[in-house]
Structures are given as C-alpha cells and as structure tokens.
Design a protein around this motif. Structure first.
Motif, PDB file in Angstrom:
ATOM      1  N   PHE A  52       0.826  -1.206   0.000  1.00 32.44           N
ATOM      2  CA  PHE A  52       0.000   0.000   0.000  1.00 32.44           C
ATOM      3  C   PHE A  52       0.862   1.258   0.000  1.00 32.44           C
ATOM      4  CE2 PHE A  52      -2.098   3.357   2.485  1.00 32.44           C
ATOM      5  CZ  PHE A  52      -3.164   3.618   1.637  1.00 32.44           C
ATOM      6  N   MET A  53       1.906   1.272   0.820  1.00 31.28           N
ATOM      7  CA  MET A  53       2.750   2.451   0.939  1.00 31.28           C
ATOM      8  C   MET A  53       3.681   2.598  -0.250  1.00 31.28           C
ATOM      9  SD  MET A  53       3.541   2.304   5.004  1.00 31.28           S
ATOM     10  CE  MET A  53       4.841   3.487   4.896  1.00 31.28           C
ATOM     11  N   GLY A  54       4.008   1.529  -0.901  1.00 36.97           N
ATOM     12  CA  GLY A  54       4.887   1.597  -2.053  1.00 36.97           C
ATOM     13  C   GLY A  54       6.328   1.791  -1.638  1.00 36.97           C
ATOM     14  N   GLN A  55       7.154   2.137  -2.608  1.00 35.86           N
ATOM     15  CA  GLN A  55       8.566   2.338  -2.354  1.00 35.86           C
ATOM     16  C   GLN A  55       8.778   3.655  -1.624  1.00 35.86           C
ATOM     17  OE1 GLN A  55      10.328   2.228  -6.217  1.00 35.86           O
ATOM     18  NE2 GLN A  55      10.293   0.024  -6.314  1.00 35.86           N
ATOM     19  N   GLN A  56       9.906   3.749  -0.970  1.00 35.05           N
ATOM     20  CA  GLN A  56      10.281   4.987  -0.305  1.00 35.05           C
ATOM     21  C   GLN A  56      10.433   6.091  -1.354  1.00 35.05           C
ATOM     22  OE1 GLN A  56      11.124   6.186   2.713  1.00 35.05           O
ATOM     23  NE2 GLN A  56      10.650   4.389   3.919  1.00 35.05           N
ATOM     24  N   ASP A  57       9.956   7.280  -1.021  1.00 40.68           N
ATOM     25  CA  ASP A  57      10.129   8.413  -1.913  1.00 40.68           C
ATOM     26  C   ASP A  57      11.597   8.804  -1.956  1.00 40.68           C
ATOM     27  OD1 ASP A  57       7.385   8.701  -2.479  1.00 40.68           O
ATOM     28  OD2 ASP A  57       7.084   9.906  -0.673  1.00 40.68           O
ATOM     29  N   LYS A  58      12.056   9.199  -3.145  1.00 40.36           N
ATOM     30  CA  LYS A  58      13.421   9.702  -3.283  1.00 40.36           C
ATOM     31  C   LYS A  58      13.438  11.121  -2.752  1.00 40.36           C
ATOM     32  CE  LYS A  58      14.140   6.899  -7.309  1.00 40.36           C
ATOM     33  NZ  LYS A  58      13.903   6.900  -8.727  1.00 40.36           N
ATOM     34  N   ARG A  59      14.518  11.476  -2.056  1.00 43.60           N
ATOM     35  CA  ARG A  59      14.618  12.789  -1.432  1.00 43.60           C
ATOM     36  C   ARG A  59      15.975  13.422  -1.684  1.00 43.60           C
ATOM     37  NH1 ARG A  59      10.755  13.626   2.515  1.00 43.60           N
ATOM     38  NH2 ARG A  59       9.415  11.856   2.866  1.00 43.60           N
ATOM     39  N   ALA A  60      15.971  14.749  -1.707  1.00 37.94           N
ATOM     40  CA  ALA A  60      17.212  15.513  -1.824  1.00 37.94           C
ATOM     41  C   ALA A  60      17.022  16.835  -1.099  1.00 37.94           C
ATOM     42  CB  ALA A  60      17.546  15.760  -3.293  1.00 37.94           C
ATOM     43  N   ILE A  61      18.132  17.484  -0.779  1.00 45.94           N
ATOM     44  CA  ILE A  61      18.062  18.761  -0.076  1.00 45.94           C
ATOM     45  C   ILE A  61      19.210  19.657  -0.523  1.00 45.94           C
ATOM     46  CG2 ILE A  61      19.446  18.023   1.905  1.00 45.94           C
ATOM     47  CD1 ILE A  61      17.323  19.627   3.624  1.00 45.94           C
ATOM     48  N   ALA A  62      18.979  20.950  -0.451  1.00 42.68           N
ATOM     49  CA  ALA A  62      20.018  21.941  -0.745  1.00 42.68           C
ATOM     50  C   ALA A  62      20.026  22.970   0.374  1.00 42.68           C
ATOM     51  CB  ALA A  62      19.752  22.616  -2.085  1.00 42.68           C
ATOM     52  N   GLN A  63      21.201  23.273   0.887  1.00 39.59           N
ATOM     53  CA  GLN A  63      21.387  24.344   1.861  1.00 39.59           C
ATOM     54  C   GLN A  63      21.833  25.568   1.074  1.00 39.59           C
ATOM     55  OE1 GLN A  63      20.790  24.184   5.178  1.00 39.59           O
ATOM     56  NE2 GLN A  63      20.147  22.064   4.947  1.00 39.59           N
ATOM     57  N   LEU A  64      21.001  26.587   1.029  1.00 39.82           N
ATOM     58  CA  LEU A  64      21.336  27.783   0.264  1.00 39.82           C
ATOM     59  C   LEU A  64      22.074  28.789   1.137  1.00 39.82           C
ATOM     60  CD1 LEU A  64      19.051  26.455  -1.462  1.00 39.82           C
ATOM     61  CD2 LEU A  64      18.611  28.743  -2.295  1.00 39.82           C
ATOM     62  N   LEU A  65      23.145  29.303   0.570  1.00 43.86           N
ATOM     63  CA  LEU A  65      23.939  30.329   1.227  1.00 43.86           C
ATOM     64  C   LEU A  65      23.916  31.579   0.365  1.00 43.86           C
ATOM     65  CD1 LEU A  65      26.950  28.130   2.390  1.00 43.86           C
ATOM     66  CD2 LEU A  65      25.020  28.949   3.759  1.00 43.86           C
ATOM     67  N   PRO A  66      24.064  32.749   0.981  1.00 41.93           N
ATOM     68  CA  PRO A  66      23.973  33.991   0.216  1.00 41.93           C
ATOM     69  C   PRO A  66      25.163  34.198  -0.718  1.00 41.93           C
ATOM     70  CG  PRO A  66      24.513  34.453   2.517  1.00 41.93           C
ATOM     71  CD  PRO A  66      24.259  32.977   2.409  1.00 41.93           C
ATOM     72  N   THR A  67      24.890  34.831  -1.834  1.00 45.78           N
ATOM     73  CA  THR A  67      25.966  35.300  -2.703  1.00 45.78           C
ATOM     74  C   THR A  67      26.505  36.590  -2.081  1.00 45.78           C
ATOM     75  OG1 THR A  67      24.363  36.472  -4.072  1.00 45.78           O
ATOM     76  CG2 THR A  67      25.011  34.253  -4.797  1.00 45.78           C
ATOM     77  N   VAL A  68      27.635  37.063  -2.573  1.00 50.06           N
ATOM     78  CA  VAL A  68      28.278  38.251  -2.010  1.00 50.06           C
ATOM     79  C   VAL A  68      27.323  39.447  -2.033  1.00 50.06           C
ATOM     80  CG1 VAL A  68      30.138  39.925  -2.372  1.00 50.06           C
ATOM     81  CG2 VAL A  68      30.610  37.488  -2.508  1.00 50.06           C
ATOM     82  N   GLY A  69      27.207  40.117  -0.891  1.00 47.01           N
ATOM     83  CA  GLY A  69      26.366  41.296  -0.768  1.00 47.01           C
ATOM     84  C   GLY A  69      24.912  41.003  -0.447  1.00 47.01           C
ATOM     85  N   ASN A  70      24.567  39.735  -0.267  1.00 48.20           N
ATOM     86  CA  ASN A  70      23.181  39.358   0.022  1.00 48.20           C
ATOM     87  C   ASN A  70      23.109  38.627   1.353  1.00 48.20           C
ATOM     88  OD1 ASN A  70      21.767  40.232  -2.478  1.00 48.20           O
ATOM     89  ND2 ASN A  70      23.314  38.898  -3.394  1.00 48.20           N
ATOM     90  N   GLN A  71      21.887  38.431   1.847  1.00 49.28           N
ATOM     91  CA  GLN A  71      21.699  37.797   3.146  1.00 49.28           C
ATOM     92  C   GLN A  71      20.739  36.611   3.100  1.00 49.28           C
ATOM     93  OE1 GLN A  71      20.332  41.036   5.552  1.00 49.28           O
ATOM     94  NE2 GLN A  71      22.311  42.052   5.531  1.00 49.28           N
ATOM     95  N   VAL A  72      20.350  36.193   1.922  1.00 53.54           N
ATOM     96  CA  VAL A  72      19.368  35.118   1.785  1.00 53.54           C
ATOM     97  C   VAL A  72      20.020  33.778   2.122  1.00 53.54           C
ATOM     98  CG1 VAL A  72      17.788  33.939   0.207  1.00 53.54           C
ATOM     99  CG2 VAL A  72      18.168  36.408   0.008  1.00 53.54           C
ATOM    100  N   ARG A  73      19.331  33.011   2.952  1.00 51.61           N
ATOM    101  CA  ARG A  73      19.791  31.660   3.274  1.00 51.61           C
ATOM    102  C   ARG A  73      18.595  30.797   3.670  1.00 51.61           C
ATOM    103  NH1 ARG A  73      24.176  31.118   6.430  1.00 51.61           N
ATOM    104  NH2 ARG A  73      24.991  33.121   5.819  1.00 51.61           N
ATOM    105  N   GLY A  74      18.793  29.490   3.592  1.00 54.40           N
ATOM    106  CA  GLY A  74      17.726  28.575   3.975  1.00 54.40           C
ATOM    107  C   GLY A  74      17.889  27.226   3.312  1.00 54.40           C
ATOM    108  N   THR A  75      16.785  26.479   3.248  1.00 55.45           N
ATOM    109  CA  THR A  75      16.825  25.146   2.657  1.00 55.45           C
ATOM    110  C   THR A  75      15.755  25.006   1.581  1.00 55.45           C
ATOM    111  OG1 THR A  75      15.324  24.262   4.329  1.00 55.45           O
ATOM    112  CG2 THR A  75      17.673  24.030   4.761  1.00 55.45           C
ATOM    113  N   VAL A  76      16.084  24.178   0.615  1.00 55.98           N
ATOM    114  CA  VAL A  76      15.129  23.764  -0.410  1.00 55.98           C
ATOM    115  C   VAL A  76      15.215  22.239  -0.447  1.00 55.98           C
ATOM    116  CG1 VAL A  76      14.472  23.872  -2.841  1.00 55.98           C
ATOM    117  CG2 VAL A  76      15.452  25.893  -1.732  1.00 55.98           C
TER     118      VAL A  76
END
Length: 184
Positions: free
Chosen positions: A35-59
């Motif tokens: 019923f549940m099927g196979q495990q879902d494939k997963r990936a993640i990215a940790q975003l860091l700011p480029t020079v002069g910016n402050q944006v960060r987080g995860t996708v």
C-alpha cells in the motif's frame, strides 16, 4: 487423565491462536508495504547567500508519482517581494555571484523554442513582510534520477521573478543565494 488431555488441547489451541495472529500480522505488514509503495526519493540543498546578500535557507526535493515536490524555507529576502527559484546546470556555487552554476537546467528540446518554459524554472516564490518565504511547488518536469535529474545541480534564488512570457536562459536577475542539491 481428562484434565491432562484438556490441558494439552488448550495448549494446542493457544499455539494455533498465536500462529494465526502471527500469520495475520505478517499479511498485514505485507499489505502495508504494498500500500505504501517504495520509499520516496529525497534531496536537499542548503542555500547560502551570494556576495552582498543575506538570503539563506533550505530547499528540499521529494519525488512523487506526479512530479517532484520542491519545499522551500528561506529568510533574508527583501520584504514583500517575488523571486524566481531555478535549478541550474552545474552544481557549482563557488563564484561570488553563483555564475559558476551555469545556465538554467534544460535537458529537453523545449529550450530551443523561443518563449518555452524550461524544466529548471521551478516557479516564483513570495517573501512575506519579514523577508521569509516558505511553501512548496510541484515540478512535474524534473526528477531525482535519469536525464531530468536535479541531483548534483545548483538551486538558485534570483532577485527577480520569472516572466512567464520570456525565456530565462541565464536566470532572472542576479543570484541572491545558491546551494548544491544532494541526495538525502
């Protein structure tokens, strides 16, 4: 002798009941697995700011049958603003402006057609009054394996939103943050 016989019959019944419960448990677990099927494939990215910016987080990326669910949790964006979220060809965020990530990911022939949306254009995201953007996008044209895989590529938050009528081969404005997409 009757008491001994009754005790043996009772023990046999208990053994059969345990066996039946165990068999039902195995069948139930097997049913849950199918019923549940196979495990879902997963990936993640940790975003860091480029020079002069402050944006960060995860996708994060989770592959489902209808596409890849792309969930984002980003901070440091300008308040009340819209931005493009895109996957780029190379998983290289080493350049101070993220230009080392290359062009927007476009494995199919659509990238040759003027005005065609390419696979790496995940969509626009909106930052709230605190400069925080959270939510998800379903990307039906990418995967986490094969030719359309986003693994080992870069995900970039751009300053500007995607114009649905323009072809954003190089992205939409400068990169605010960049991260490498890795399997979980």
């Amino acid at each position: 002798m009757d008491k001994g016989h009754d005790r043996q019959a009772g023990n046999a019944q208990v053994v059969w009941m345990i066996a039946l419960v165990a068999l039902c448990g195995c069948a139930l677990l097997a049913g849950c697995t199918s019923f549940m099927g196979q495990q879902d494939k997963r990936a993640i990215a940790q975003l860091l700011p480029t020079v002069g910016n402050q944006v960060r987080g995860t996708v994060s990326f989770v592959e489902h049958s209808d596409g890849v669910q792309v969930s984002y949790n980003l901070a440091g964006l300008p308040p009340d603003s819209d931005h493009a979220l895109q996957v780029h060809e190379r998983g290289d965020c080493n350049a101070t402006d993220a230009s080392s990530a290359g062009a927007v990911f476009a494995p199919a022939a659509e990238h040759l057609k003027p005005g065609a949306r390419v696979e790496g254009d995940l969509g626009n995201i909106h930052a709230d009054s605190n400069g925080v953007a959270t939510g998800f996008i379903v990307a039906p044209d990418v995967s986490l394996d094969g030719v359309r895989s986003v693994l080992q590529r870069a995900v970039i938050v751009h300053r500007d939103a995607i114009d649905p009528y323009a072809y954003p081969q190089r992205g939409t404005g400068p990169a605010l943050a960049c991260g490498l997409i890795r399997a979980e």
